[in-house]
Design a protein around this motif. Structure first.
Motif, PDB file in Angstrom:
ATOM      1  N   ARG A 121     -39.117  37.087   6.018  1.00  0.00           N
ATOM      2  CA  ARG A 121     -37.987  37.253   6.479  1.00  0.00           C
ATOM      3  C   ARG A 121     -37.301  35.717   7.224  1.00  0.00           C
ATOM      4  NH1 ARG A 121     -36.326  42.536   8.138  1.00  0.00           N
ATOM      5  NH2 ARG A 121     -34.452  41.476   8.918  1.00  0.00           N
ATOM      6  N   GLU A 122     -36.270  35.416   6.719  1.00  0.00           N
ATOM      7  CA  GLU A 122     -35.558  34.164   7.240  1.00  0.00           C
ATOM      8  C   GLU A 122     -34.720  34.397   8.230  1.00  0.00           C
ATOM      9  OE1 GLU A 122     -35.962  31.702   3.039  1.00  0.00           O
ATOM     10  OE2 GLU A 122     -34.075  32.770   3.338  1.00  0.00           O
ATOM     11  N   THR A 123     -34.334  35.638   8.357  1.00  0.00           N
ATOM     12  CA  THR A 123     -33.213  36.212   9.380  1.00  0.00           C
ATOM     13  C   THR A 123     -33.567  37.431   9.964  1.00  0.00           C
ATOM     14  OG1 THR A 123     -31.059  36.517   9.648  1.00  0.00           O
ATOM     15  CG2 THR A 123     -31.863  36.907   7.590  1.00  0.00           C
ATOM     16  N   GLY A 124     -33.100  37.774  11.063  1.00  0.00           N
ATOM     17  CA  GLY A 124     -33.162  39.078  11.796  1.00  0.00           C
ATOM     18  C   GLY A 124     -32.085  39.990  11.287  1.00  0.00           C
ATOM     19  N   ALA A 125     -31.029  39.304  10.734  1.00  0.00           N
ATOM     20  CA  ALA A 125     -29.814  40.072  10.472  1.00  0.00           C
ATOM     21  C   ALA A 125     -30.035  41.306   9.243  1.00  0.00           C
ATOM     22  CB  ALA A 125     -28.827  39.079   9.751  1.00  0.00           C
ATOM     23  N   THR A 126     -29.346  42.287   9.535  1.00  0.00           N
ATOM     24  CA  THR A 126     -29.419  43.563   8.687  1.00  0.00           C
ATOM     25  C   THR A 126     -28.189  43.698   7.787  1.00  0.00           C
ATOM     26  OG1 THR A 126     -28.773  45.225  10.201  1.00  0.00           O
ATOM     27  CG2 THR A 126     -31.171  44.146  10.314  1.00  0.00           C
ATOM     28  N   ILE A 127     -28.145  44.799   7.307  1.00  0.00           N
ATOM     29  CA  ILE A 127     -27.095  45.181   6.222  1.00  0.00           C
ATOM     30  C   ILE A 127     -25.849  45.760   7.139  1.00  0.00           C
ATOM     31  CG2 ILE A 127     -27.714  47.790   6.197  1.00  0.00           C
ATOM     32  CD1 ILE A 127     -26.633  47.321   3.086  1.00  0.00           C
ATOM     33  N   ARG A 128     -26.223  46.264   8.477  1.00  0.00           N
ATOM     34  CA  ARG A 128     -25.293  46.601   9.280  1.00  0.00           C
ATOM     35  C   ARG A 128     -24.292  45.161   9.952  1.00  0.00           C
ATOM     36  NH1 ARG A 128     -22.475  50.367   9.557  1.00  0.00           N
ATOM     37  NH2 ARG A 128     -21.695  49.897  11.515  1.00  0.00           N
ATOM     38  N   ARG A 145     -26.566  33.687   5.016  1.00  0.00           N
ATOM     39  CA  ARG A 145     -26.936  33.884   6.343  1.00  0.00           C
ATOM     40  C   ARG A 145     -27.651  35.334   6.795  1.00  0.00           C
ATOM     41  NH1 ARG A 145     -22.836  33.310  10.249  1.00  0.00           N
ATOM     42  NH2 ARG A 145     -21.384  33.931   8.533  1.00  0.00           N
ATOM     43  N   PHE A 146     -27.367  36.118   5.897  1.00  0.00           N
ATOM     44  CA  PHE A 146     -27.572  37.574   6.138  1.00  0.00           C
ATOM     45  C   PHE A 146     -29.054  37.852   5.280  1.00  0.00           C
ATOM     46  CE2 PHE A 146     -23.400  37.129   7.484  1.00  0.00           C
ATOM     47  CZ  PHE A 146     -23.420  37.826   8.731  1.00  0.00           C
ATOM     48  N   THR A 147     -29.166  37.170   4.371  1.00  0.00           N
ATOM     49  CA  THR A 147     -30.424  37.577   3.407  1.00  0.00           C
ATOM     50  C   THR A 147     -31.737  36.659   3.633  1.00  0.00           C
ATOM     51  OG1 THR A 147     -29.846  35.983   1.498  1.00  0.00           O
ATOM     52  CG2 THR A 147     -28.606  38.155   1.841  1.00  0.00           C
ATOM     53  N   SER A 148     -32.701  37.090   3.130  1.00  0.00           N
ATOM     54  CA  SER A 148     -34.055  36.222   3.157  1.00  0.00           C
ATOM     55  C   SER A 148     -34.400  36.175   1.414  1.00  0.00           C
ATOM     56  CB  SER A 148     -35.197  37.306   3.685  1.00  0.00           C
ATOM     57  OG  SER A 148     -34.812  37.204   5.140  1.00  0.00           O
ATOM     58  N   GLN A 149     -34.932  35.058   1.294  1.00  0.00           N
ATOM     59  CA  GLN A 149     -35.107  34.838  -0.151  1.00  0.00           C
ATOM     60  C   GLN A 149     -36.696  34.568  -0.449  1.00  0.00           C
ATOM     61  OE1 GLN A 149     -33.932  30.851  -2.087  1.00  0.00           O
ATOM     62  NE2 GLN A 149     -32.777  32.158  -3.500  1.00  0.00           N
ATOM     63  N   PRO A 151     -40.092  33.794  -3.078  1.00  0.00           N
ATOM     64  CA  PRO A 151     -40.366  32.673  -3.966  1.00  0.00           C
ATOM     65  C   PRO A 151     -39.831  32.881  -5.496  1.00  0.00           C
ATOM     66  CG  PRO A 151     -42.358  33.187  -2.853  1.00  0.00           C
ATOM     67  CD  PRO A 151     -41.078  34.403  -2.427  1.00  0.00           C
ATOM     68  N   SER A 152     -39.571  34.103  -5.961  1.00  0.00           N
ATOM     69  CA  SER A 152     -38.969  34.344  -7.118  1.00  0.00           C
ATOM     70  C   SER A 152     -37.683  34.194  -7.356  1.00  0.00           C
ATOM     71  CB  SER A 152     -39.094  35.897  -7.514  1.00  0.00           C
ATOM     72  OG  SER A 152     -38.717  36.647  -6.552  1.00  0.00           O
ATOM     73  N   GLY A 153     -36.983  33.971  -6.237  1.00  0.00           N
ATOM     74  CA  GLY A 153     -35.360  33.701  -6.076  1.00  0.00           C
ATOM     75  C   GLY A 153     -34.550  34.985  -5.712  1.00  0.00           C
ATOM     76  N   LEU A 154     -35.334  36.111  -5.916  1.00  0.00           N
ATOM     77  CA  LEU A 154     -34.853  37.286  -5.187  1.00  0.00           C
ATOM     78  C   LEU A 154     -34.475  37.336  -3.836  1.00  0.00           C
ATOM     79  CD1 LEU A 154     -34.137  40.269  -5.711  1.00  0.00           C
ATOM     80  CD2 LEU A 154     -36.392  40.845  -4.976  1.00  0.00           C
ATOM     81  N   GLU A 155     -33.122  37.606  -3.672  1.00  0.00           N
ATOM     82  CA  GLU A 155     -32.734  38.038  -2.172  1.00  0.00           C
ATOM     83  C   GLU A 155     -32.849  39.303  -1.824  1.00  0.00           C
ATOM     84  OE1 GLU A 155     -29.037  35.651  -1.110  1.00  0.00           O
ATOM     85  OE2 GLU A 155     -29.280  34.287  -2.756  1.00  0.00           O
ATOM     86  N   ILE A 156     -33.154  39.424  -0.350  1.00  0.00           N
ATOM     87  CA  ILE A 156     -33.282  40.882   0.139  1.00  0.00           C
ATOM     88  C   ILE A 156     -32.289  41.078   1.288  1.00  0.00           C
ATOM     89  CG2 ILE A 156     -34.667  42.458   1.553  1.00  0.00           C
ATOM     90  CD1 ILE A 156     -36.824  41.806  -0.655  1.00  0.00           C
ATOM     91  N   GLN A 364     -31.839  25.322  -3.684  1.00  0.00           N
ATOM     92  CA  GLN A 364     -32.626  24.405  -2.724  1.00  0.00           C
ATOM     93  C   GLN A 364     -33.807  24.918  -2.079  1.00  0.00           C
ATOM     94  OE1 GLN A 364     -31.676  21.278  -2.390  1.00  0.00           O
ATOM     95  NE2 GLN A 364     -30.022  21.207  -3.776  1.00  0.00           N
ATOM     96  N   PRO A 365     -34.920  24.305  -1.804  1.00  0.00           N
ATOM     97  CA  PRO A 365     -36.190  24.965  -0.943  1.00  0.00           C
ATOM     98  C   PRO A 365     -35.778  25.726   0.268  1.00  0.00           C
ATOM     99  CG  PRO A 365     -36.469  22.543  -1.485  1.00  0.00           C
ATOM    100  CD  PRO A 365     -34.772  22.579  -2.008  1.00  0.00           C
ATOM    101  N   GLY A 366     -35.987  26.955   0.240  1.00  0.00           N
ATOM    102  CA  GLY A 366     -36.009  27.669   1.462  1.00  0.00           C
ATOM    103  C   GLY A 366     -34.529  28.500   1.459  1.00  0.00           C
ATOM    104  N   TYR A 367     -33.586  28.194   1.046  1.00  0.00           N
ATOM    105  CA  TYR A 367     -32.404  28.979   1.051  1.00  0.00           C
ATOM    106  C   TYR A 367     -31.791  29.045  -0.239  1.00  0.00           C
ATOM    107  CZ  TYR A 367     -32.318  28.854   5.865  1.00  0.00           C
ATOM    108  OH  TYR A 367     -32.739  28.818   7.290  1.00  0.00           O
ATOM    109  N   GLY A 368     -32.073  28.546  -1.341  1.00  0.00           N
ATOM    110  CA  GLY A 368     -31.403  28.650  -2.574  1.00  0.00           C
ATOM    111  C   GLY A 368     -29.885  28.500  -2.771  1.00  0.00           C
TER     112      GLY A 368
END
Length: 392
Positions: A121-128, A145-149, A151-156, A364-368
């Motif tokens: 997790r890169e953030t504690g933000a959620t879908i709400r 700012r609301f997602t975590s990435q 290594p594959s590039g997939l954001e969640i 870019q490293p870390g955020y994409g």
């Protein structure tokens, strides 16, 4: 609105500290050989190597089919514990890795889904939090700012850990989220809940271009998956069922009692395709997913699944008038392939008319995403040596 981590005393804090993957998992990265991507053959001297390589490259081209509008994939199951979240994450990671494109997976589970635990997790933000901020989201960087990435590039985009809070995420919220994300992400995967009657599920099914039904290689798992198809067909989703894909997910090691080939044969009569994903120790750990730590056979299975899903890209775009009637893409709308930039164009739109995403985005490293630029809704941040420009 946004939290960096669960706070002491809050729901989920103890689990985040005492049950983290860093504490529970043995570090096998040093001992386990990293697997080769399915699109890159490990050896060219194997028997049938040239034919296998040609087939892989053909499927890779299918996976990289340009998407001119948002394509939405819903992963569902009536039964819990069948590998639905694992399927969502592994497929999303494969698509993001092979396409080098923006792919996002969202957790629409009303019962505190675990999708957010499959990425660091890169953030504690959620879908709400994102729903609350929708009026202020004007660009990809705002959403990022609301997602975590991974290594594959997939954001969640994670969900709340508190079931009492997550149940407030309803059908209207889901449709708003998809509308906002669809302007920035060519591919969206939805990890849905185990029920079919909760509020957001109506939006999940109505907006889905592709449905993935997840089953286990077991009697009860296969029966539940088949019943899911029955229910969908009886409630007006017959077309979605016919072009759906079934994943037989080996979430645990099984013996030889179950005739998996019979399960596969059953779903082949009901769906567009079936993929068997074998048991994988790395996936069974339920922690952050790393494609390079998956067994080669498992990684190949999800590569096959990605190719099968991508076969439907053309149909979806043809229905929207973005492809010619014969199922091919109009030449003037063809975007450049990864690594082959074409000045002024992306996804068939002139630069000044692009609907929010290009092909592919800078990473870019870390955020994409590229460094924040003035004019994207937020002014540049003041830092060391920064001075207020003189007023004129």
């Amino acid at each position: 609105m946004q939290q960096s981590a669960p706070q002491p005393g809050s729901l989920g804090y103890t689990a985040s500290v005492e049950l983290s993957s860093d504490r529970l998992l043995q570090d096998k990265r040093r001992n386990k050989q990293r697997s080769q991507p399915a699109s890159r053959p490990a050896s060219r001297f194997k028997i049938g190597g040239k034919a296998a390589e040609a087939e892989r490259m053909q499927k890779l081209q299918v996976i990289r089919t340009p998407v001119l509008s948002c394509y939405r994939i819903a992963v569902i199951s009536l039964k819990g514990g069948v590998g639905k979240t694992t399927t969502t994450t592994a497929l999303g990671a494969t698509l993001a890795s092979e396409r080098q494109d923006k792919v996002i997976a969202i957790d629409a589970n009303p019962d505190a889904g675990t999708l957010g635990r499959r990425v660091r997790r890169e953030t504690g933000a959620t879908i709400r939090d994102l729903v609350s901020a929708i009026p202020y989201l004007n660009s990809y960087m705002d959403i990022r700012r609301f997602t975590s990435q991974a290594p594959s590039g997939l954001e969640i985009l994670a969900n709340d850990v508190d079931p009492a809070v997550s149940t407030t995420f309803n059908d209207e919220d889901y449709r708003q989220v998809i509308d906002v994300l669809g302007k920035q992400y060519p591919i969206i995967l939805t990890d849905s809940g185990t029920g079919l009657l909760y509020s957001a599920m109506r939006g999940v099914l109505d907006l889905a271009d592709q449905l993935i039904i997840v089953s286990t290689p077991s009697v009860d798992g296969a029966s539940s998956a088949s019943t899911t198809l029955d229910w969908l067909a009886a409630h007006g989703y017959g077309d979605l069922v016919q072009r759906s894909v079934t994943v037989i997910s080996g979430v645990r090691e099984t013996g030889r009692m179950v005739k998996v080939e019979d399960i596969v044969a059953h779903f082949r009569t009901r769906c567009r395709g079936v993929v068997v994903a074998p048991f994988d120790e790395h996936l069974a750990a339920g922690a952050e997913l790393d494609l390079d730590l998956m067994r080669p056979k498992t990684r190949q299975a999800y590569f096959e699944l990605a190719a099968l899903i991508a076969e439907d890209f053309a149909r979806a775009q043809q229905e929207q008038g973005l492809w010619t009637p014969d199922g091919s893409m109009p030449p003037h709308m063809a975007p450049p392939l990864p690594g082959q930039p074409q000045p002024g164009y992306g996804y068939g739109y002139p630069q000044e008319q692009q609907p929010g995403y290009g092909y592919p985005p800078p990473v870019q490293p870390g955020y994409g995403y590229p460094a924040q630029q003035p004019g994207h809704g937020r002014p540049p941040q003041a830092g060391p040596g920064w001075q207020q420009p003189p007023q004129r």
